[in-house]
Enzyme design. Structure first.
Site, PDB file in Angstrom:
ATOM      1  CG  HIS A 140      34.732  24.123 -13.308  1.00 15.79           C
ATOM      2  ND1 HIS A 140      34.071  23.042 -11.890  1.00 15.79           N
ATOM      3  CD2 HIS A 140      34.142  22.760 -14.068  1.00 15.79           C
ATOM      4  CE1 HIS A 140      33.834  22.048 -11.705  1.00 15.79           C
ATOM      5  NE2 HIS A 140      34.006  21.510 -12.893  1.00 15.79           N
ATOM      6  CG  ASP A 192      40.013  25.244 -11.263  1.00 15.51           C
ATOM      7  OD1 ASP A 192      39.132  25.467 -10.587  1.00 15.51           O
ATOM      8  OD2 ASP A 192      39.395  24.813 -12.747  1.00 15.51           O
ATOM      9  CD  GLU A 244      37.945  13.815 -16.712  1.00 16.92           C
ATOM     10  OE1 GLU A 244      37.764  14.454 -16.778  1.00 16.92           O
ATOM     11  OE2 GLU A 244      39.360  12.749 -16.058  1.00 16.92           O
ATOM     12  CG  PHE A 283      37.727  22.619 -16.086  1.00 16.06           C
ATOM     13  CD1 PHE A 283      36.604  24.321 -16.428  1.00 16.06           C
ATOM     14  CD2 PHE A 283      36.303  21.521 -17.154  1.00 16.06           C
ATOM     15  CE1 PHE A 283      36.210  24.362 -17.056  1.00 16.06           C
ATOM     16  CE2 PHE A 283      35.744  22.296 -17.246  1.00 16.06           C
ATOM     17  CZ  PHE A 283      34.894  23.887 -17.709  1.00 16.06           C
ATOM     18  CG  LEU A 295      34.593  10.977 -15.475  1.00 14.71           C
ATOM     19  CD1 LEU A 295      33.707  11.410 -14.956  1.00 14.71           C
ATOM     20  CD2 LEU A 295      35.415  12.015 -16.697  1.00 14.71           C
ATOM     21  CB  SER A 296      41.404   8.514 -14.220  1.00 11.89           C
ATOM     22  OG  SER A 296      39.847   7.518 -13.592  1.00 11.89           O
ATOM     23  CD  GLU A 297      40.310  14.847 -13.289  1.00  7.94           C
ATOM     24  OE1 GLU A 297      40.119  13.551 -12.199  1.00  7.94           O
ATOM     25  OE2 GLU A 297      39.330  14.579 -14.161  1.00  7.94           O
TER      26      GLU A 297
END
Lengths: 308, 337
Positions: free
Chosen positions: B130, B86, B30, B84, B59-61
């Protein structure tokens, strides 16, 4: 009600022996699996595609060797439509020598040449986008084809993948086998809106097909699949179909009437009535073939595992 | 001698180098393309130089780790940045059920050269979602290797090593390291020197220059290395306890073999990590050492973790929760009391 369904069913066009052979190979393979389970000859679980065999058989004629096919938990038909290797598949399911994946993957985890099935709903779609992007770069004209079900649309991975596929112009063919039921829950109780609208939200082309006629399916899908190849744009092809068997085994909660209806509207009856003699001849041949395969595979020694 | 490079620059140069050396390497993440170059600038310059091989993503981990796995499955090599660490939770299914399983479950080894980079840890005031150290959640998954960057390791060796393994790897990079400088040439400071031991990707061993056997051994992943060094300094100067520090680059699977010869004569072993206690990497290391050294260890290995709490945003509150040099020193003093 049952009779009117018959009257409304459109006639099927001519079908070649090879297609009929493939349809009936899958049918007898799946019936044999259910029988083997009843006999306690299989470990774990399996999901048969009874009633849905015509979809991969129709599409296999439109796919090329360099295409990459992703399958799901209900994948025996997808595999057998592409590779005429019932021995390897049954050996995999039975854990016998000659198993496609050493007996480790079993019914729903097969990787053979350019065919991969995996067991968690939706997770294959982002992977298929990655494969499609690689194919677009290295093998222009090739595509990634991913079979999913209506139930899969509950998974967020589907939407992440559709978004990326359209955004990045991935040659991705998503085949939705919408059989109206996810395990035991009707689609109406687990999906709001429609598959068409969901595809449209991402600007992804959608096409819906309800027929069981192979020639009809190929006529409609041919230009659409060619467009996926030529324009590198994803396509969601939704097939309205009916499972006539259980989700896995002995777990069909639907009323018998509904199941019967599905059977009456299926390809098996349509082709059986349209071409009775040829159908009966090939049906008998494939039944014997699968019985032979089952006997041969059952007689093989258990597969042994060499650890990586 | 010219000033050592910053760890962020070391990672950035390593990425440039692997992309230069291997045209099959693709990088996804990202906001990673120029001019932004990633939230921590680790990917700066890559898109300018390597164009379409570097992709800024939605935004699609979960999705992008899946795409990376797909590229890797089909013949490329993929590096995915999770902005991050997380957010790696969002990609857990792809790592657990697709990438790691696919290397092993098809009856033969399937190569999936995929590296997922996770900027990790607290100390920078980013707050509870985070700042976590989630390494422990990825420990113990066959087919998924877990690594951590350190000031002693050179990313230009580490990254190609990970890509060469042909299996999914997580690379944790503690965010507090990004602005720190790498240690090179065996020199740490006025007191300590270091060398690299064992097979690649090596364990860094930090010790006093005099070659005497240490009283105590600290084991820590890269992100905690500076705090461990600070504890070593205080223990030496104020408590007259000598320590060595071991910093392995590979956290899982963890091979204690190369470390065992270094532990002879040590009076105590203390593992320090930033995660919360419970099912941790440190616990895994302690278990290995107890198994191999049960007869020679004078007392149980101690494990120092952060408090069982969220990581607060305010500086003073954050400090209270995260593992500090003082906690490491205290653990050693208690053990040797």
């Amino acid at each position: 009600m049952i009779d009117t369904a018959r009257a409304h069913r459109p006639p099927v066009a001519k079908i070649g022996d090879e297609d009929l052979e493939r349809l009936l190979l899958i049918r007898h393979f799946e019936l044999t699996l259910l029988k083997l389970f009843e006999q306690g000859a299989l470990n774990g679980t399996t999901h048969t595609c009874l009633g849905q065999e015509h979809i991969p058989v129709a599409l296999s004629a439109l796919l090329r060797e360099e295409d990459f096919v992703f399958s799901n938990h209900r994948g025996h038909g997808h595999f057998l439509a592409r590779y005429a290797d019932p021995h390897g598949l049954l050996a995999e399911i039975m854990g016998r020598e000659g198993a496609l994946c050493g007996g480790v993957g079993g019914s729903q985890h097969i990787y053979h040449e350019r065919f991969l099935s995996t067991g968690v709903q939706g997770e294959s779609l982002p992977v298929a986008v990655g494969v499609a992007l690689r194919l677009k770069r290295t093998t222009p004209g090739a595509l990634a084809c991913a079979y999913i079900g209506d139930g899969t649309f509950g998974e967020g991975a589907v939407y992440e993948a559709l978004n990326m596929a359209q955004l990045w112009r991935a040659p991705l063919l998503v085949v939705v086998e919408n059989n109206g039921i996810a395990q035991s829950t009707p689609t109406s109780a687990q999906m709001s809106g429609t598959i068409a609208a969901r595809a449209e939200a991402f600007g992804v082309r959608h096409h819906r097909i309800a027929t069981v006629d192979l020639a009809h399916i190929r006529d409609e899908m041919g230009p659409l699949v060619a467009a996926v190849r030529q324009t590198s744009a994803p396509l969601v092809a939704e097939f309205v179909t009916r499972r006539i068997g259980p989700h896995s085994k002995g777990d069909d909660a639907r009323p018998e009437q509904e199941r019967l209806q599905a059977e009456l509207n299926g390809w098996h009856r349509a082709y059986g009535e349209a071409f009775p003699e040829r159908f009966a001849r090939i049906d008998a041949r494939q039944r014997e073939l699968v019985a032979r395969v089952a006997a041969e595979v059952a007689a093989r020694p258990a597969v042994t595992r060499g650890r990586a | 001698m010219s000033r050592a490079e910053r760890i962020s620059d070391n990672l950035n140069r390593a990425l440039h180098q692997v992309m230069e050396d291997d045209p099959s390497v693709h990088v996804l993440g990202e906001d990673i393309v120029d001019p932004y170059g990633g939230a921590f600038k680790i990917t700066k310059g890559l898109s300018t130089r390597y164009g379409s091989r570097v992709r800024s993503t939605p935004l699609s981990e979960g999705g992008i780790v899946g795409v990376g796995a797909g590229l890797a499955l089909a013949g490329d090599k993929a590096i995915v940045e999770i902005m991050f660490g997380d957010f790696a939770g969002l990609a857990f299914d792809q790592l657990l059920n697709f990438a790691s399983k696919s290397t092993m479950m098809y009856g033969r080894r399937v190569e999936i050269p995929l590296v997922v980079r996770c900027p990790t840890g607290g100390g920078r005031g980013y707050g509870p979602t985070h700042s976590q150290s989630l390494q422990k959640h990825f420990i113990g998954i066959p087919g998924l290797s877990v690594f951590e960057m350190s000031p002693f390791h050179d990313a230009r060796e580490l990254l190609p090593h990970l890509l060469s393994l042909g299996e999914p790897c997580l690379l944790f990079e503690d965010k507090v390291l990004y602005t720190r400088r790498t240690y090179r040439g065996g020199e740490v400071d006025d007191l300590f020197v270091f060398d690299l031991v064992g097979p690649p990707p090596y364990t860094a061993r930090v010790r006093l220059d005099d070659g005497s056997p240490p009283d105590c051994t600290l084991i820590a992943p890269g992100g905690v290395a500076h705090r461990a060094l600070s504890a070593m300094r205080a223990l030496l100067l104020e408590d007259e306890i000598t320590c060595q520090l071991l910093v392995p680059a590979r956290l899982y699977p963890f091979d204690p073999g190369p470390l065992l010869p270094l532990l002879g004569g040590t009076r105590h072993v203390c593992v320090a990590e930033e995660s919360t206690a419970g099912g941790t990497w440190g616990g895994e290391v302690a278990h290995h050492l107890h198994r191999h050294l049960w007869d020679s260890l004078p007392r149980p290995v101690s494990v120092v973790c952060s408090a069982p709490d969220v990581v607060p945003t305010a500086l003073h509150l954050e400090r209270d929760v995260l593992v500090q040099d003082t906690a490491i020193r205290q653990a050693v003093l208690e053990a040797l009391a």
